[in-house]
Design an enzyme around this catalytic site. Structure first.
Site, PDB file in Angstrom:
ATOM      1  N   TYR A  56       0.828  -1.199   0.000  1.00  0.00           N
ATOM      2  CA  TYR A  56       0.000   0.000   0.000  1.00  0.00           C
ATOM      3  C   TYR A  56       0.862   1.248   0.000  1.00  0.00           C
ATOM      4  O   TYR A  56       0.528   2.262  -0.585  1.00  0.00           O
ATOM      5  CB  TYR A  56      -0.925  -0.027   1.221  1.00  0.00           C
ATOM      6  CG  TYR A  56      -2.045   0.971   1.174  1.00  0.00           C
ATOM      7  CD1 TYR A  56      -2.923   0.993   0.092  1.00  0.00           C
ATOM      8  CD2 TYR A  56      -2.234   1.878   2.206  1.00  0.00           C
ATOM      9  CE1 TYR A  56      -3.958   1.905   0.050  1.00  0.00           C
ATOM     10  CE2 TYR A  56      -3.279   2.785   2.176  1.00  0.00           C
ATOM     11  CZ  TYR A  56      -4.136   2.799   1.097  1.00  0.00           C
ATOM     12  OH  TYR A  56      -5.165   3.694   1.053  1.00  0.00           O
ATOM     13  N   TRP A  67       2.105   3.431   2.448  1.00  0.00           N
ATOM     14  CA  TRP A  67       2.031   4.632   3.267  1.00  0.00           C
ATOM     15  C   TRP A  67       3.348   4.920   3.983  1.00  0.00           C
ATOM     16  O   TRP A  67       3.682   6.066   4.254  1.00  0.00           O
ATOM     17  CB  TRP A  67       0.895   4.508   4.275  1.00  0.00           C
ATOM     18  CG  TRP A  67       0.775   5.695   5.174  1.00  0.00           C
ATOM     19  CD1 TRP A  67       0.944   5.716   6.516  1.00  0.00           C
ATOM     20  CD2 TRP A  67       0.472   7.038   4.798  1.00  0.00           C
ATOM     21  NE1 TRP A  67       0.772   6.991   7.003  1.00  0.00           N
ATOM     22  CE2 TRP A  67       0.482   7.821   5.970  1.00  0.00           C
ATOM     23  CE3 TRP A  67       0.211   7.665   3.579  1.00  0.00           C
ATOM     24  CZ2 TRP A  67       0.238   9.183   5.969  1.00  0.00           C
ATOM     25  CZ3 TRP A  67      -0.040   9.033   3.577  1.00  0.00           C
ATOM     26  CH2 TRP A  67      -0.026   9.768   4.752  1.00  0.00           C
TER      27      TRP A  67
END
Length: 444
Positions: free
Chosen positions: A122, A124
């Site tokens: 993802y 982040w």
């Protein structure tokens, strides 16, 4: 002689999720951080860098689960899963780690096809745009035949998918409907569904030079703008702003939006010309507001019973929305609930009824202050970056479907009207984020 040389401290410029700052380094160790001098509201989180940058907290070389390594070397597949979750990890050299990973990618690609490789990162925790771990991972996998990836985000989820069809673009979800400086100078009424909080605006993927939310809020207050905060939490906007706090019952924002729109339509003050020229399907929407479909007129009294708000206040706000330059701000968080797509639809419907979409300081925008860069000035240039390249194969899942992907290989799922199938995942490659982020977010 410069300051750094005089005090023996080296200042290394840096930029992470919490903004730009200088690392203070002495004798090879990080001893603190200094905010960027031109940041009007630097995040206090930068001062934690001394602790999370401590090299003693790092895993200093590759580690491999002992049972998996033994199974690979012995050829005994039964050992592969034995001890999973309780096995110890043993160190290996970087060369051996690279060979292990490369050979597994080759094996899975050869035996099962590249769609069986899930590049699930993802990202982040990747602060940069050039050294962005998920992008580099996917670039590498595209060079060896492709991978299964994900589309969309946990943060906004259904929001951009809806708006790509309703508005033709999801730009309104990332602050490109109207920027906050435009709202601060031109709006007269601002209704905040969710929050405009420095707490969330201190973060931005890839870093942010200047945190400007508080500056914009001060300008709004200076101009005497009326701000209505619709949220169960009073601190979703700084108290010094002086916003009117409407303590709405959680997850009933859609009812308020429909009630406001219904009041405007009942009074005949909706912008019929705007609806006719710039929308499709508005006839069905107006009929729904009038109760022609279900026998229930959507008005202030109806909305008050659902939201716990005052009906007279709702009627007064409906009048003000069409009498002044009005802006609707909808936080990303509103769609993180069952039926969370509804407030995104309803906010757009209310803005269309008001008829100020496209005017300076008017209309609707999504995600302001959900990150620091949403609503910030739009750069004419681009920062240095690297791309993942063109996708070699067409294989993806909606981002929140990782459990379904792993548990139901071959099962059908639908996305934007198309029926697709989950691949048979045999290898998950993670970089730049931890899987628990996915588990935590999809459960919330």
């Amino acid at each position: 002689m410069g300051k750094s040389e005089m005090d023996g401290v080296k200042r290394v410029q840096h930029c992470s999720h919490w903004g730009a700052y200088s690392l203070l380094v002495k004798d090879g160790k990080i001893i603190g951080a200094e905010p960027f001098s031109r940041d009007p509201a630097p995040s206090s989180i930068i001062h934690s860098v001394k602790e999370w940058g401590n090299p003693e907290r790092r895993i200093k070389q590759p580690m491999v689960r002992e049972g998996w390594l033994a199974a690979r070397k012995s050829g005994d597949a039964a050992l592969n899963r034995k001890g999973r979750g309780s096995d110890r990890f043993i160190p290996v050299s970087w060369d051996e780690a690279a060979e292990l990973v490369a050979s597994e990618i080759t094996r899975v690609s050869r035996d099962h096809g590249n769609a069986s490789i899930f590049a699930g990162s993802y990202g982040w925790t990747s602060c940069g745009r050039f050294h962005h771990a998920p992008t580099l991972l996917k670039r590498m996998l595209n060079l060896v035949g492709g991978y299964t990836g994900h589309v969309d985000t946990y943060s906004i989820a259904a929001g951009p998918v809806i708006l790509r069809h309703a508005l033709g673009s999801d730009a309104a979800c990332v602050g490109r409907a109207s920027t906050l400086d435009t709202i601060a100078e031109h709006s007269e009424t601002l209704v905040v569904f969710g929050a405009l909080s420095p707490r969330t605006a201190q973060n931005e993927a890839g870093g942010i030079g200047s945190h400007m939310l508080e500056t914009r809020l001060r300008r709004m207050k200076e101009r005497g703008m009326r701000i209505v905060l619709v949220s169960p939490l009073a601190d979703d906007i700084p108290d010094w702003v002086g916003a009117d706090w409407w303590a709405i019952r959680p997850n009933t924002d859609t009812a308020l939006m429909l009630g406001l729109a219904g009041e405007i339509v009942t009074a005949g003050r909706h912008d019929a010309d705007f609806l006719a020229r710039y929308t499709s399907g508005s006839g069905d929407y107006l009929a729904y507001l009038r109760g022609q479909e279900d026998g229930q007129r959507k008005d202030a009294d109806w909305a008050a019973g659902i939201t716990g708000l005052d009906a007279a206040a709702i009627r007064a706000l409906a009048r003000q929305l069409v009498e002044t330059r009005s802006m609707l701000s909808v936080s990303w968080s509103l769609q993180r609930a069952q039926y969370g797509e509804q407030p995104y639809w309803a906010a757009l419907g209310l803005a269309a009824v008001i008829g100020q979409i496209g005017l300076e300081g008017g209309g609707v925008g999504y995600g302001y202050a959900s990150l620091g860069g949403v609503g910030a000035g739009i750069n004419s240039g681009r920062s240095p970056a690297i791309t993942a390249g063109a996708d070699v194969i067409d294989s993806f899942i909606p981002v929140a479907r990782i459990s379904d992907l792993l548990l139901n290989p071959g099962a059908e799922f639908t996305y934007e009207g198309a029926v697709r199938h989950y691949p048979d995942t045999r290898l998950v490659y993670w970089a730049g984020a931890i899987p628990s982020t996915i588990t935590k977010t999809s459960t919330a």
